[in-house]
Enzyme design. Sequence first.
Site, PDB file in Angstrom:
ATOM      1  N   ILE A  50       0.855  -1.192   0.000  1.00  0.00           N
ATOM      2  CA  ILE A  50       0.000   0.000   0.000  1.00  0.00           C
ATOM      3  C   ILE A  50       0.890   1.241   0.000  1.00  0.00           C
ATOM      4  O   ILE A  50       1.044   1.921   1.020  1.00  0.00           O
ATOM      5  CB  ILE A  50      -0.973   0.016   1.207  1.00  0.00           C
ATOM      6  N   PRO A  51       1.504   1.556  -1.143  1.00  0.00           N
ATOM      7  CA  PRO A  51       2.286   2.792  -1.216  1.00  0.00           C
ATOM      8  C   PRO A  51       1.347   3.974  -0.962  1.00  0.00           C
ATOM      9  O   PRO A  51       0.208   3.983  -1.441  1.00  0.00           O
ATOM     10  CB  PRO A  51       2.813   2.816  -2.647  1.00  0.00           C
ATOM     11  N   HIS A  52       1.831   4.918  -0.193  1.00  0.00           N
ATOM     12  CA  HIS A  52       0.971   6.052   0.142  1.00  0.00           C
ATOM     13  C   HIS A  52       1.800   7.292   0.411  1.00  0.00           C
ATOM     14  O   HIS A  52       2.983   7.210   0.704  1.00  0.00           O
ATOM     15  CB  HIS A  52       0.097   5.730   1.357  1.00  0.00           C
ATOM     16  N   ALA A  53       1.124   8.437   0.270  1.00  0.00           N
ATOM     17  CA  ALA A  53       1.788   9.715   0.533  1.00  0.00           C
ATOM     18  C   ALA A  53       0.738  10.774   0.800  1.00  0.00           C
ATOM     19  O   ALA A  53      -0.408  10.668   0.355  1.00  0.00           O
ATOM     20  CB  ALA A  53       2.645  10.127  -0.664  1.00  0.00           C
TER      21      ALA A  53
END
Length: 147
Positions: free
Chosen positions: A62-65
């Site tokens: 779950i790449p997130h920013a």
Amino acid sequence: MIKKSLVAKAISLDLPSDKNEAIKVAIKALTKNLSLEEDEVFEAVMAREKALSTAIGLGVAIPHAKIKSLKKFAYSIFCSEDPINFQAPDKTPVRIIVLLLSPENKMKEHVTLLAEISRRLKFSHVRQAILEAKTPKKVAEAFLQAK
């Protein structure tokens, strides 16, 4: 929030098997639907990824920013037929990626949405349904119907 934040138009079933390329493709698809700058999002996502892998195990990342110019939460679901090495804690290669972008000033909601996405993907039947889906619509249905 889980249903209205999903950008179904960005769902893709054919990510490349290289981690950075897969993230780039996911960002391109999601930013295109949000009128965001790809480079800004890529830098933010990769900064987070370099700090600690966003792979949660079970073949999921779950790449997130947090994005300054973003006004509302947005995420989409991406799959790869070929495994992607994300340096997962359980060493399982990733086949499902959920890219989550959040407004910079909504930390509590960011954590809540991240936890809800993660919780749904812990169920093997949900992951299996996503990976077996033949269309983006079926991917969305499998994910949103998870309890």
